[in-house]
Design a protein around this motif. Sequence first.
Motif, PDB file in Angstrom:
ATOM      1  N   GLU A   1      34.828  34.698  26.621  1.00  8.83           N
ATOM      2  CA  GLU A   1      35.433  34.656  27.950  1.00  8.83           C
ATOM      3  C   GLU A   1      34.362  34.946  28.993  1.00  8.83           C
ATOM      4  O   GLU A   1      33.993  36.102  29.200  1.00  8.83           O
ATOM      5  CB  GLU A   1      36.552  35.699  28.004  1.00  8.83           C
ATOM      6  N   TYR A   2      33.869  33.877  29.626  1.00 15.52           N
ATOM      7  CA  TYR A   2      32.862  34.060  30.669  1.00 15.52           C
ATOM      8  C   TYR A   2      33.532  34.398  31.992  1.00 15.52           C
ATOM      9  O   TYR A   2      33.169  35.356  32.668  1.00 15.52           O
ATOM     10  CB  TYR A   2      32.008  32.793  30.799  1.00 15.52           C
ATOM     11  N   ALA A   3      34.515  33.592  32.378  1.00 10.97           N
ATOM     12  CA  ALA A   3      35.288  33.878  33.591  1.00 10.97           C
ATOM     13  C   ALA A   3      36.347  34.922  33.259  1.00 10.97           C
ATOM     14  O   ALA A   3      37.083  34.786  32.284  1.00 10.97           O
ATOM     15  CB  ALA A   3      35.954  32.610  34.113  1.00 10.97           C
ATOM     16  N   GLU A   4      36.417  35.966  34.079  1.00 11.35           N
ATOM     17  CA  GLU A   4      37.351  37.069  33.818  1.00 11.35           C
ATOM     18  C   GLU A   4      38.704  36.769  34.468  1.00 11.35           C
ATOM     19  O   GLU A   4      38.775  36.527  35.672  1.00 11.35           O
ATOM     20  CB  GLU A   4      36.784  38.363  34.390  1.00 11.35           C
ATOM     21  N   PRO A   5      39.782  36.788  33.685  1.00  7.64           N
ATOM     22  CA  PRO A   5      41.090  36.381  34.223  1.00  7.64           C
ATOM     23  C   PRO A   5      41.554  37.187  35.429  1.00  7.64           C
ATOM     24  O   PRO A   5      42.128  36.624  36.366  1.00  7.64           O
ATOM     25  CB  PRO A   5      42.040  36.559  33.025  1.00  7.64           C
ATOM     26  N   ALA A   6      41.302  38.492  35.433  1.00  5.84           N
ATOM     27  CA  ALA A   6      41.798  39.329  36.532  1.00  5.84           C
ATOM     28  C   ALA A   6      41.196  38.929  37.879  1.00  5.84           C
ATOM     29  O   ALA A   6      41.821  39.127  38.921  1.00  5.84           O
ATOM     30  CB  ALA A   6      41.505  40.795  36.243  1.00  5.84           C
ATOM     31  N   ARG A   7      40.008  38.356  37.864  1.00  3.80           N
ATOM     32  CA  ARG A   7      39.374  37.929  39.121  1.00  3.80           C
ATOM     33  C   ARG A   7      40.177  36.842  39.826  1.00  3.80           C
ATOM     34  O   ARG A   7      40.036  36.635  41.026  1.00  3.80           O
ATOM     35  CB  ARG A   7      37.971  37.384  38.857  1.00  3.80           C
ATOM     36  N   PHE A   8      41.009  36.142  39.052  1.00  4.87           N
ATOM     37  CA  PHE A   8      41.754  35.005  39.599  1.00  4.87           C
ATOM     38  C   PHE A   8      43.259  35.216  39.527  1.00  4.87           C
ATOM     39  O   PHE A   8      44.032  34.264  39.605  1.00  4.87           O
ATOM     40  CB  PHE A   8      41.354  33.725  38.854  1.00  4.87           C
ATOM     41  N   GLY A   9      43.684  36.478  39.361  1.00  4.01           N
ATOM     42  CA  GLY A   9      45.101  36.783  39.308  1.00  4.01           C
ATOM     43  C   GLY A   9      45.760  36.388  38.002  1.00  4.01           C
ATOM     44  O   GLY A   9      46.979  36.238  37.941  1.00  4.01           O
ATOM     45  N   ARG A  10      44.969  36.211  36.933  1.00  3.78           N
ATOM     46  CA  ARG A  10      45.497  35.810  35.629  1.00  3.78           C
ATOM     47  C   ARG A  10      45.443  36.992  34.656  1.00  3.78           C
ATOM     48  O   ARG A  10      44.847  38.021  34.940  1.00  3.78           O
ATOM     49  CB  ARG A  10      44.686  34.647  35.043  1.00  3.78           C
ATOM     50  N   ARG A  11      46.036  36.795  33.495  1.00  2.00           N
ATOM     51  CA  ARG A  11      45.919  37.779  32.420  1.00  2.00           C
ATOM     52  C   ARG A  11      45.516  37.071  31.132  1.00  2.00           C
ATOM     53  O   ARG A  11      45.820  35.904  30.921  1.00  2.00           O
ATOM     54  CB  ARG A  11      47.233  38.537  32.205  1.00  2.00           C
TER      55      ARG A  11
END
Length: 395
Positions: free
Chosen positions: A313-323
């Motif tokens: 996981e390179y892109a962190e989900p919390a940065r984009f409002g995801r989980r």
Amino acid sequence: MSTEPRRLRVFDSTLRDGEQAPGNAMSPEQKLEVALAIESLGVDTIEAGFPSSSPSDFKATQLISQALTTAKVATLNRATIDDINAAAESGGVENHQIQIMVTGSDVHLEHKRGITRAEGLREVSDSFRYARSLGFTDISLGVEDASRGTDDLLRPLIDVAVQEGAGTIIVADTTGCMLPAEFGDLIGRIRSWIPPSVIISTHCHHDFGLSLANALAGVEAGADEVQATLAGIGERAGNTPLEELAAVLVYKHEQLNVSTTLRTEGLFEAFQLLCETIDLQAPRNKAIFGTNAFATQAGIHQAGMLRNPITYEYAEPARFGRRRTILIGRHSGRNVIRNLFDEIGAPVDDVLVEELYEEYIAGRVGGDCIDRDVVRAIIGRRLADKQLATTGGER
């Protein structure tokens, strides 16, 4: 040479290019609600619509121009007195970027407009002068089909616009026909024609799946602004996706040497509002907004992610409002079940592991998956039932 990051502006076209695509129509009130959600993301400019095209777009421009507090409103207009009047009447002339669309290719001049190059040039000078006479101070030249225009057509259009006070030149790859290197070269040439104070904005379409790549090539070649839409909605295959642009800028801004005012945490909430508004369904495999963008069921991936999410996981989900979701399906292994025992603080029960593996992994049909949190709750219940059976029903 200065290494200070360049300020990259973000222009949102969800409510104009995005909304005009089939199936995406919104009422003025719906456009206002989406506009405010987009403004909260920190974009610089929000395109409210094409005021002269319909009473609905006219009203939407009125509502949005009156409601925005941090973003500037923009409208798209043809190079005509009627369009410019409609823009002024609906959005005022303050805090309003009026975009005047002109014809940037011989293909469009001949087959769409039926006018000569000389007539196209006169449109630029006449429309810019008229817009200035109404009090507009932020006037942009939108060059439609610029990617199929030749330099000897494009440069005179741009020169006249700059002379008449254009603050922005919008370079449109209207048919999405360019490769990134081609589009970067085009932006680089235009950058060399105009003063540094004039903004170059990219407007890229996704017909070849290259809208973001082309926009980034434009930025590297000197563009100061990117036009984008939520989820990339727009004509045909769509436009540069705002969320994908935001992700690149979060993680690669140093390489691009740019900075923005984007706030990414609210992106998914804005996308959900858009989905509810236009009945848009997210595909499984779309970057950032896709249902599987931060989900996995492959056992080999899960083994790494359960130790440390950074493994896959390179892109962190919390940065984009995801989980993050770890799903259990036929490509998962027994280890993901054993890990759930550890999470609830229970010794691993190999018999129960095997039962659950047969029931929820080996026995699943097709691509059907179940969230591991659901399986964790099932384990808790099964262990409690076993405990009850062992103690004769007493807790």
